[in-house]
Design a protein around this motif. Structure first.
Motif, mmCIF file in Angstrom:
data_model
loop_
_atom_site.group_PDB
_atom_site.id
_atom_site.type_symbol
_atom_site.label_atom_id
_atom_site.label_comp_id
_atom_site.label_asym_id
_atom_site.label_seq_id
_atom_site.Cartn_x
_atom_site.Cartn_y
_atom_site.Cartn_z
ATOM 1 N N VAL A 13 75.624 101.597 40.832
ATOM 2 C CA VAL A 13 75.840 100.164 40.604
ATOM 3 C C VAL A 13 77.125 99.942 39.809
ATOM 4 O O VAL A 13 77.939 99.064 40.140
ATOM 5 C CB VAL A 13 74.632 99.557 39.867
ATOM 6 N N GLU A 14 77.330 100.743 38.783
ATOM 7 C CA GLU A 14 78.536 100.604 37.969
ATOM 8 C C GLU A 14 79.794 100.961 38.755
ATOM 9 O O GLU A 14 80.831 100.300 38.629
ATOM 10 C CB GLU A 14 78.414 101.479 36.721
ATOM 11 N N LEU A 15 79.722 101.989 39.591
ATOM 12 C CA LEU A 15 80.867 102.350 40.433
ATOM 13 C C LEU A 15 81.189 101.231 41.412
ATOM 14 O O LEU A 15 82.363 100.921 41.663
ATOM 15 C CB LEU A 15 80.568 103.641 41.196
ATOM 16 N N MET A 16 80.161 100.607 41.970
ATOM 17 C CA MET A 16 80.374 99.528 42.934
ATOM 18 C C MET A 16 80.903 98.257 42.269
ATOM 19 O O MET A 16 81.521 97.414 42.937
ATOM 20 C CB MET A 16 79.070 99.226 43.677
ATOM 21 N N GLU A 17 80.663 98.095 40.986
ATOM 22 C CA GLU A 17 81.153 96.907 40.279
ATOM 23 C C GLU A 17 82.627 97.018 39.903
ATOM 24 O O GLU A 17 83.259 96.016 39.579
ATOM 25 C CB GLU A 17 80.311 96.672 39.021
ATOM 26 N N MET A 18 83.171 98.231 39.957
ATOM 27 C CA MET A 18 84.587 98.415 39.626
ATOM 28 C C MET A 18 85.463 97.853 40.738
ATOM 29 O O MET A 18 85.144 97.987 41.918
ATOM 30 C CB MET A 18 84.892 99.901 39.408
ATOM 31 N N PRO A 19 86.585 97.184 40.396
ATOM 32 C CA PRO A 19 87.495 96.664 41.428
ATOM 33 C C PRO A 19 88.013 97.777 42.318
ATOM 34 O O PRO A 19 88.204 98.918 41.878
ATOM 35 C CB PRO A 19 88.632 96.030 40.609
ATOM 36 N N ALA A 21 90.836 98.414 43.357
ATOM 37 C CA ALA A 21 92.096 98.989 42.872
ATOM 38 C C ALA A 21 91.857 100.133 41.892
ATOM 39 O O ALA A 21 92.747 100.959 41.664
ATOM 40 C CB ALA A 21 92.951 97.909 42.212
ATOM 41 N N GLU A 22 90.655 100.198 41.316
ATOM 42 C CA GLU A 22 90.324 101.245 40.350
ATOM 43 C C GLU A 22 89.545 102.398 40.991
ATOM 44 O O GLU A 22 89.084 103.300 40.290
ATOM 45 C CB GLU A 22 89.518 100.656 39.197
ATOM 46 N N HIS A 23 89.418 102.370 42.315
ATOM 47 C CA HIS A 23 88.710 103.449 43.013
ATOM 48 C C HIS A 23 89.673 104.611 43.221
ATOM 49 O O HIS A 23 90.092 104.919 44.330
ATOM 50 C CB HIS A 23 88.144 102.954 44.337
ATOM 51 N N ASP A 24 89.971 105.274 42.108
ATOM 52 C CA ASP A 24 90.959 106.345 42.096
ATOM 53 C C ASP A 24 90.288 107.699 42.321
ATOM 54 O O ASP A 24 89.124 107.767 42.748
ATOM 55 C CB ASP A 24 91.729 106.334 40.782
ATOM 56 N N GLU A 25 90.993 108.775 42.011
ATOM 57 C CA GLU A 25 90.459 110.122 42.232
ATOM 58 C C GLU A 25 89.184 110.350 41.433
ATOM 59 O O GLU A 25 88.209 110.906 41.960
ATOM 60 C CB GLU A 25 91.516 111.168 41.857
ATOM 61 N N THR A 26 89.171 109.926 40.189
ATOM 62 C CA THR A 26 87.971 110.097 39.364
ATOM 63 C C THR A 26 86.809 109.315 39.939
ATOM 64 O O THR A 26 85.673 109.808 40.018
ATOM 65 C CB THR A 26 88.249 109.650 37.921
ATOM 66 N N TRP A 27 87.072 108.081 40.371
ATOM 67 C CA TRP A 27 86.025 107.252 40.970
ATOM 68 C C TRP A 27 85.446 107.948 42.191
ATOM 69 O O TRP A 27 84.217 108.023 42.352
ATOM 70 C CB TRP A 27 86.592 105.890 41.372
ATOM 71 N N LEU A 28 86.311 108.463 43.054
ATOM 72 C CA LEU A 28 85.845 109.088 44.289
ATOM 73 C C LEU A 28 85.006 110.326 43.999
ATOM 74 O O LEU A 28 83.940 110.528 44.603
ATOM 75 C CB LEU A 28 87.035 109.446 45.179
ATOM 76 N N LYS A 29 85.455 111.156 43.078
ATOM 77 C CA LYS A 29 84.692 112.363 42.752
ATOM 78 C C LYS A 29 83.335 112.024 42.154
ATOM 79 O O LYS A 29 82.313 112.654 42.486
ATOM 80 C CB LYS A 29 85.506 113.257 41.814
ATOM 81 N N ASP A 30 83.306 111.022 41.281
ATOM 82 C CA ASP A 30 82.025 110.599 40.710
ATOM 83 C C ASP A 30 81.105 110.029 41.786
ATOM 84 O O ASP A 30 79.900 110.305 41.814
ATOM 85 C CB ASP A 30 82.255 109.548 39.620
ATOM 86 N N ALA A 31 81.677 109.242 42.685
ATOM 87 C CA ALA A 31 80.882 108.633 43.753
ATOM 88 C C ALA A 31 80.307 109.692 44.684
ATOM 89 O O ALA A 31 79.148 109.601 45.112
ATOM 90 C CB ALA A 31 81.744 107.635 44.535
ATOM 91 N N LEU A 32 81.088 110.704 44.997
ATOM 92 C CA LEU A 32 80.612 111.744 45.916
ATOM 93 C C LEU A 32 79.482 112.564 45.299
ATOM 94 O O LEU A 32 78.549 112.975 45.997
ATOM 95 C CB LEU A 32 81.770 112.645 46.343
ATOM 96 N N GLN A 33 79.544 112.818 43.995
ATOM 97 C CA GLN A 33 78.425 113.522 43.356
ATOM 98 C C GLN A 33 77.158 112.679 43.430
ATOM 99 O O GLN A 33 76.060 113.195 43.691
ATOM 100 C CB GLN A 33 78.739 113.853 41.895
ATOM 101 N N GLN A 34 77.290 111.376 43.237
ATOM 102 C CA GLN A 34 76.130 110.499 43.378
ATOM 103 C C GLN A 34 75.610 110.510 44.815
ATOM 104 O O GLN A 34 74.400 110.457 45.057
ATOM 105 C CB GLN A 34 76.496 109.070 42.955
ATOM 106 N N ALA A 35 76.528 110.589 45.788
ATOM 107 C CA ALA A 35 76.123 110.627 47.190
ATOM 108 C C ALA A 35 75.330 111.896 47.507
ATOM 109 O O ALA A 35 74.360 111.855 48.281
ATOM 110 C CB ALA A 35 77.346 110.521 48.097
ATOM 111 N N VAL A 36 75.733 113.027 46.933
ATOM 112 C CA VAL A 36 74.972 114.268 47.096
ATOM 113 C C VAL A 36 73.538 114.067 46.595
ATOM 114 O O VAL A 36 72.558 114.438 47.254
ATOM 115 C CB VAL A 36 75.642 115.434 46.348
ATOM 116 N N MET A 37 73.414 113.448 45.427
ATOM 117 C CA MET A 37 72.098 113.209 44.848
ATOM 118 C C MET A 37 71.266 112.265 45.720
ATOM 119 O O MET A 37 70.057 112.453 45.890
ATOM 120 C CB MET A 37 72.261 112.663 43.433
ATOM 121 N N LEU A 38 71.910 111.247 46.287
ATOM 122 C CA LEU A 38 71.209 110.324 47.170
ATOM 123 C C LEU A 38 70.669 111.036 48.402
ATOM 124 O O LEU A 38 69.505 110.833 48.786
ATOM 125 C CB LEU A 38 72.157 109.205 47.610
ATOM 126 N N GLU A 39 71.508 111.846 49.037
ATOM 127 C CA GLU A 39 71.078 112.533 50.250
ATOM 128 C C GLU A 39 69.924 113.485 49.962
ATOM 129 O O GLU A 39 68.960 113.571 50.730
ATOM 130 C CB GLU A 39 72.252 113.276 50.893
#
Length: 359
Positions: A13-19, A21-39
């Motif tokens: 939820v917090e990652l999705m609330e970020m603009p 423009a702020e979906h940078d390398e750190t955002w992507l890596k954090d999001a992908l770890q969450q995606a692993v957990m979701l799957e």
């Protein structure tokens, strides 16, 4: 990856609330770890539903659909792990802080009003499965306002598109999913933006369908539905059919879908049967222990596969994970054939508890 990662959090939820423009390398890596957990979080409840179907009905349409969906989800997790390593990270899988915990919410705050539990196949379980897979704008039934898994993957796709240079193609695993039922079900290397785009389309549309159609665009057979609609038609007991062309409209008015005979697996309490105050015999405890050990080994072999620098070692680890997956079924079904005490008519079932490796 930034900060401490926990299974129960509002990280998505917090990652999705970020603009954007702020979906940078750190955002992507954090999001992908969450995606692993979701799957990973979807597999235990779906497996409990599949394994609870009695052997006499193991060839039924419902059983085949559940089997196909489980294979899809395993493939999706593999593809997401390849996304993690292609940007230079390693998926965290065998970690007591990150493994799924039931009953409870999905990781990251997705659909916070949904409680995911481990139980046998039933109408309430099917409703739970379909809520996990619900698209933002389904072609039938109501839409819900929440952060869907599909919306999260769309944001991940846009982050990849804005920073394609992050795709390095490192430590990519290949796995031909024997028994997979359709196109796009193999775990393949992701070395280009086009590879990532194709993988994300498979993950999204096999689960949710498209905005215009409930069909799975990557089917094993013509007319096969995406996961959400497959679960809904089993829930309703009728096939989903098109009832109007102008405007396009669908409803559950097709042929009857009989529910298979199942073992009535009870809902596993938080922390497992013993932690929930349910007595267990020595035989039940033996099956619980065996299952949890196989499950834990599966997670460790998966993580080692994506950590391995040598392709031969990675393949060996992945193959050992597959063996552990099959090893889980025996004790799981033995538990589901064992009545719970108290005369409720329900049975035990697997706990999916992570056990740390012996020192």
């Amino acid at each position: 990856m930034s900060g401490a990662v926990k299974y129960r959090s509002k990280a998505i939820v917090e990652l999705m609330e970020m603009p954007a423009a702020e979906h940078d390398e750190t955002w992507l890596k954090d999001a992908l770890q969450q995606a692993v957990m979701l799957e990973l979080a979807t597999l235990p409840p779906y497996l409990c539903g599949l394994w609870s179907i009695q052997e006499a009905d193991s060839g039924s349409d419902v059983s085949e659909t559940m089997h196909e969906i489980v294979f899809d989800e395993m493939s999706h997790m593999g593809l997401v792990c390849n996304m993690v390593t292609t940007v230079g990270e390693v998926p965290r899988i065998a970690d007591s802080d990150l493994v799924p915990k039931y009953p409870g919410p999905l990781p990251g705050g997705v659909q916070p009003d949904l409680t995911v539990s481990l139980t046998g196949l039933s109408k309430p379980a099917l409703d739970m499965y379909s809520r996990i897979e619900r698209p933002d704008d389904p072609v039938v039934e109501e839409r819900e306002t929440h952060t869907s898994i599909g919306a999260f993957y769309t944001a991940i796709l846009e982050a990849f598109r804005s920073r394609p240079e992050l795709i390095k193609g490192t430590r990519q695993l290949t796995k031909i999913m024997a028994g997979a039922h359709g196109q796009g079900n193999n775990v393949i290397p992701l070395r280009t933006l086009a590879d990532v785009e194709a993988a994300l389309r498979v993950i999204k549309e096999q689960g949710e369908g498209t905005a215009a159609s409930p069909e799975n665009p990557f089917p094993g057979e013509a007319g096969e539905l995406a996961h959400f609609y497959s679960f809904r038609q089993i829930f309703h007991g009728r096939k989903l059919i098109r009832v109007s062309d102008d405007p396009p409209r669908f409803d559950f008015l097709g042929d009857e879908i009989p529910m298979p005979r199942t073992h009535p697996m009870g809902t596993v309490p938080a922390g497992g049967w013993v932690a929930g105050g349910v007595p267990v015999s020595a035989t039940v405890q033996q099956d619980l222990t065996a299952f949890n050990r196989h499950y834990s080994s599966l997670l460790r072999f998966l993580e080692r596969a994506w950590r391995a620098e040598q392709p031969a070692v990675a393949t060996q680890m992945l193959n050992r994970a597959v063996v552990e997956m099959f090893n889980m079924q025996g004790p799981a079904q033995a538990l589901m054939a064992t009545p719970l005490p108290g005369g409720s008519g329900m049975t035990y079932g697997p706990e999916f508890l992570y056990v740390a490796e012996d020192p």
